[in-house]
Scaffold this active site. Structure first.
Site, short mmCIF file in Angstrom:
data_model
loop_
_atom_site.label_atom_id
_atom_site.label_comp_id
_atom_site.label_asym_id
_atom_site.label_seq_id
_atom_site.Cartn_x
_atom_site.Cartn_y
_atom_site.Cartn_z
N ARG A 197 -12.18 -9.15 -0.92
CA ARG A 197 -12.10 -9.35 0.00
C ARG A 197 -11.75 -7.37 -0.37
NH1 ARG A 197 -6.84 -6.22 2.31
NH2 ARG A 197 -6.43 -6.71 4.03
N THR A 222 0.87 -0.93 -0.25
CA THR A 222 0.02 -0.01 -0.09
C THR A 222 0.86 1.23 0.19
OG1 THR A 222 -1.09 -1.38 1.56
CG2 THR A 222 -1.76 1.63 1.12
N THR A 248 -1.16 2.30 5.98
CA THR A 248 -0.48 1.01 5.42
C THR A 248 -0.44 -0.42 6.41
OG1 THR A 248 1.44 1.47 5.69
CG2 THR A 248 1.04 2.16 3.73
N GLY A 249 -0.48 -1.51 6.46
CA GLY A 249 -0.63 -2.33 7.49
C GLY A 249 -2.46 -3.02 7.16
#
Ligand code: GLY
Length: 412
Positions: free
Chosen positions: A268, A240, A291-292
């Site tokens: 998803r 991302t 992000t993550g």
């Protein structure tokens, strides 16, 4: 041979890192007291995930010359979207479990207080721009799936194959080694979840690695990328890029774009297309992005929580730390689970003060999380972590020759 993804995740180092969050709060508060006053707030300024670093100069010039803040932020994120070797965003993004690349993005334009978002989009590379087109050409905020793709085509975006040979081969390697329970069955948030069995020594792991290495060779994955491909299979990345931009006048915008979790279930959507989770900008206060681990961020509405925290007087760093603590709270401080999660927030306040915070220090001791910044000087800075140590440590993984897993900025 069927191998559980979670089975790979040795948590041998977890016990030594399972200090309570409260104890770590003290350290972090100390860090906050020392680190924050050193950062003089400047405008204009751009902050982004570190994979945006190479694209900051252009975007900063754009901003300096009076360009719109959303255009500047878009300028940054299109770099990774167009880069076939950046496998967490746009073209070349790692695909879903069916081998199909599905992209998510959202953006907010502060000056006009508008938002646009697209989720689960196939065949269109620049989904950040499609999210912007949702703002400019519809009365809606969010479009998903086939409808979003058809809208993009109607807006003149070309349909193209987003699956590069490198990403396809990495997916094929995953397919040949994945187990049926990777993303099916109870997740870590479920009371039924069990920690991976860490009793086995490194021997089976080495054998698995060797088998994967052989399969990678048979599939035709380039030798110099082979260990990196295996790394992605063991730890499907969420990659991302987020970018927030603030101009001299105090106008600000934000954008987040991604191919999402590698090898995800088709359909998803992570946090990136969710306004308030992956990105949130309030012209009165500030802008934040993430992000993550998308699922965790959605549950704490991370970007919105951070902006609201700043509205109520917290500094950017305090605001981000509070969001991270909410993730920790959702797992009752259970380090055996939190060890497998990571999250980084990129935070920009309206006066130009900023922070990069992360749940852990990095993906490994040699790969710290970083925020990229341009306020006249382009630089990368380590994030301030809530917890000490690296996420997802797995001691049996061999030491790689320098540069082997460096193809993507994501790993820097
Ligand atoms: N944060 C990106 C994702 O989870 O999809």
């Amino acid at each position: 041979m069927s191998i559980s993804r979670r089975g790979f995740l040795s948590s041998a180092a977890v016990a030594s890192l399972a200090a309570s969050v409260n104890a770590q709060d003290k350290d972090k508060n100390d860090t906050a007291r020392h680190a924050e006053p050193l950062r003089a707030a400047k405008r204009p300024i751009i902050v982004c995930a570190n994979n945006g670093f190479p694209y900051l100069d252009n975007a900063y010039s754009l901003l300096k010359n009076g360009g719109d803040t959303l255009d500047a932020a878009m300028n940054v994120v299109q770099g990774p979207e167009n880069d076939p070797f950046e496998d967490s965003v746009g073209l070349g993004g790692l695909p879903n479990e069916d081998g199909v690349v599905e992209l998510d993005a959202c953006c907010m334009h502060g000056p006009t207080r508008r938002a646009g978002s697209v989720g689960g989009v196939r065949n269109i590379k620049n989904v950040s721009l499609v999210a912007k087109a949702v703002i400019e050409h519809t009365g809606h905020v969010m479009l998903v799936g086939e409808g979003a793709e058809r809208f993009a085509v109607a807006m003149g975006f070309p349909r193209e194959n987003l699956l590069t040979e490198r990403s396809r081969k990495t997916w094929q390697l995953w397919k040949e080694f994945h187990s049926t329970d990777d993303w099916w069955g109870p997740g870590m948030a479920s009371p039924q979840w069990k920690a991976p069995d860490t009793s086995s020594n490194s021997e089976p792991w080495n054998e698995r690695l060797q088998r994967m290495e052989k399969r990678a060779s048979a599939i035709g994955i380039d030798p110099e990328f082979r260990m990196a491909a295996i790394h992605r299979i063991v730890f499907p990345p969420t990659g991302t890029i987020h970018c927030s931009a603030l101009n001299e006048k105090g106008e600000m915008s934000g954008v987040t774009t991604t191919s999402g979790l590698a090898f995800k279930l088709p359909g998803r959507c992570g946090d990136s297309p969710i306004i308030g989770a992956g990105c949130y900008t309030d012209q009165d206060v500030g802008s934040a992005g993430a992000t993550g681990a998308g699922e965790e961020n959605i549950k704490v509405a991370g970007a919105h929580t951070i902006v609201e925290n700043m509205r109520h007087g917290m500094s950017p760093q305090e605001a981000g730390m509070d969001a991270l603590k909410r993730i920790v709270r959702n797992y009752n401080n259970d380090m055996a689970r939190l060890k497998f999660l990571d999250m980084t927030y990129y935070i920009l306040r309206k006066d130009g003060a900023y922070a990069g915070v992360s749940l852990w220090e990095g993906y490994s001791p040699t790969e710290p999380h970083k925020i990229a910044v341009h306020d006249g000087t382009r630089r990368s800075e380590k994030t301030v972590p809530l917890l000490k140590g690296a996420s997802q440590e797995f001691p049996p993984f061999p030491t790689l020759p320098a540069g082997l897993i460096q193809e993507s900025e994501y790993y820097k």
